[in-house]
Design a protein around this motif. Structure first.
Motif, PDB file in Angstrom:
ATOM      1  N   THR A  30       0.782  -1.243   0.000  1.00  0.00           N
ATOM      2  CA  THR A  30       0.000   0.000   0.000  1.00  0.00           C
ATOM      3  C   THR A  30       0.811   1.289   0.000  1.00  0.00           C
ATOM      4  OG1 THR A  30      -0.266  -0.054   2.421  1.00  0.00           O
ATOM      5  CG2 THR A  30      -1.990  -1.127   1.114  1.00  0.00           C
ATOM      6  N   LEU A  31       1.993   1.301   0.613  1.00  0.00           N
ATOM      7  CA  LEU A  31       2.774   2.548   0.621  1.00  0.00           C
ATOM      8  C   LEU A  31       3.553   2.728  -0.679  1.00  0.00           C
ATOM      9  CD1 LEU A  31       3.699   5.136   2.002  1.00  0.00           C
ATOM     10  CD2 LEU A  31       5.537   3.804   3.074  1.00  0.00           C
ATOM     11  N   LEU A  32       4.261   1.702  -1.103  1.00  0.00           N
ATOM     12  CA  LEU A  32       5.074   1.844  -2.319  1.00  0.00           C
ATOM     13  C   LEU A  32       4.265   2.225  -3.551  1.00  0.00           C
ATOM     14  CD1 LEU A  32       7.843  -0.847  -1.930  1.00  0.00           C
ATOM     15  CD2 LEU A  32       8.064   1.629  -1.963  1.00  0.00           C
ATOM     16  N   PRO A  33       3.068   1.669  -3.748  1.00  0.00           N
ATOM     17  CA  PRO A  33       2.283   2.131  -4.903  1.00  0.00           C
ATOM     18  C   PRO A  33       1.969   3.629  -4.836  1.00  0.00           C
ATOM     19  CG  PRO A  33       1.418   0.045  -4.128  1.00  0.00           C
ATOM     20  CD  PRO A  33       2.435   0.504  -3.101  1.00  0.00           C
ATOM     21  N   ARG A  34       1.699   4.136  -3.653  1.00  0.00           N
ATOM     22  CA  ARG A  34       1.422   5.583  -3.517  1.00  0.00           C
ATOM     23  C   ARG A  34       2.660   6.413  -3.812  1.00  0.00           C
ATOM     24  NH1 ARG A  34      -1.900   6.667   2.053  1.00  0.00           N
ATOM     25  NH2 ARG A  34      -3.553   5.164   1.714  1.00  0.00           N
ATOM     26  N   LEU A  35       3.774   6.026  -3.187  1.00  0.00           N
ATOM     27  CA  LEU A  35       4.995   6.811  -3.370  1.00  0.00           C
ATOM     28  C   LEU A  35       5.480   6.759  -4.809  1.00  0.00           C
ATOM     29  CD1 LEU A  35       7.019   5.936  -0.139  1.00  0.00           C
ATOM     30  CD2 LEU A  35       5.723   8.030  -0.620  1.00  0.00           C
ATOM     31  N   SER A  36       5.392   5.604  -5.437  1.00  0.00           N
ATOM     32  CA  SER A  36       5.920   5.478  -6.800  1.00  0.00           C
ATOM     33  C   SER A  36       5.111   6.271  -7.822  1.00  0.00           C
ATOM     34  CB  SER A  36       6.013   4.004  -7.202  1.00  0.00           C
ATOM     35  OG  SER A  36       4.742   3.417  -7.245  1.00  0.00           O
ATOM     36  N   LYS A  37       3.883   6.657  -7.466  1.00  0.00           N
ATOM     37  CA  LYS A  37       3.070   7.485  -8.361  1.00  0.00           C
ATOM     38  C   LYS A  37       3.372   8.973  -8.223  1.00  0.00           C
ATOM     39  CE  LYS A  37      -0.764   4.246  -8.582  1.00  0.00           C
ATOM     40  NZ  LYS A  37      -2.105   3.932  -8.098  1.00  0.00           N
ATOM     41  N   LEU A  38       4.139   9.347  -7.191  1.00  0.00           N
ATOM     42  CA  LEU A  38       4.466  10.765  -7.012  1.00  0.00           C
ATOM     43  C   LEU A  38       5.355  11.253  -8.144  1.00  0.00           C
ATOM     44  CD1 LEU A  38       5.325  11.038  -3.197  1.00  0.00           C
ATOM     45  CD2 LEU A  38       3.378  12.044  -4.384  1.00  0.00           C
TER      46      LEU A  38
END
Length: 115
Positions: free
Chosen positions: A26-34
Motif C-alpha cells: 500500500t505505501l510503495l504504490p502511492r509513493l511510486s506514483k508521485l
C-alpha cells in the motif's frame, strides 16, 4: 536529486512482517506514483529500528513523501507498531554512485545448481 530518510525507533518487532507487507502493498504504490519518484528502500536496522530512504527529483516532492508516509501510518493503523514519530533527515544528494547489485555468492546468469 533529493533524499528523505525516516528513522523509526522502538518499533514493534513482532509486527515487522506485517509492516513490510503493508509497505509493499500500500505505501510503495502511492509513493511510486508521485512526480519525481526515483526510488525507495526500507531497512531493518535490528533492535526495533526501521529506516526508510526515498529519492525524488525536488525537495518539495521529498517533503510530500513524508506527508504521505505519515498519513499512511494513520490509515493503516500502524501507530502501535511505529509508536514514535520518525527522526527525519532530508536534503539534496551531493554525491551519488550506484550499480546493479548481485546477490552474495552469485553472478549474473547463476542458475543456483552445482556442477
Amino acid at each position: 536529486m533529493y533524499c528523505t530518510i525516516r528513522r523509526y525507533e522502538a518499533t514493534d518487532r513482532s509486527r515487522t512482517s506485517e509492516l513490510v507487507k503493508k509497505v509493499d502493498d500500500t505505501l510503495l504504490p502511492r509513493l511510486s506514483k508521485l512526480p519525481g519518484f526515483a526510488g525507495y528502500h526500507l531497512v531493518d536496522g535490528g533492535n526495533g529500528v526501521m529506516s526508510s530512504v526515498g529519492f525524488f527529483e525536488t525537495s518539495a516532492q521529498a517533503d510530500e513523501s513524508t506527508r504521505i508516509a505519515a498519513d499512511w501510518v494513520r490509515e493503516e493503523k500502524l501507530e502501535s507498531a511505529l509508536p514514535h514519530a520518525p527522526k527525519i533527515t532530508s536534503g539534496e544528494v551531493v554525491a551519488n554512485k550506484t550499480r546493479e547489485l548481485v546477490s552474495a555468492g552469485r553472478s549474473p546468469g547463476f542458475s543456483g545448481g552445482l556442477s
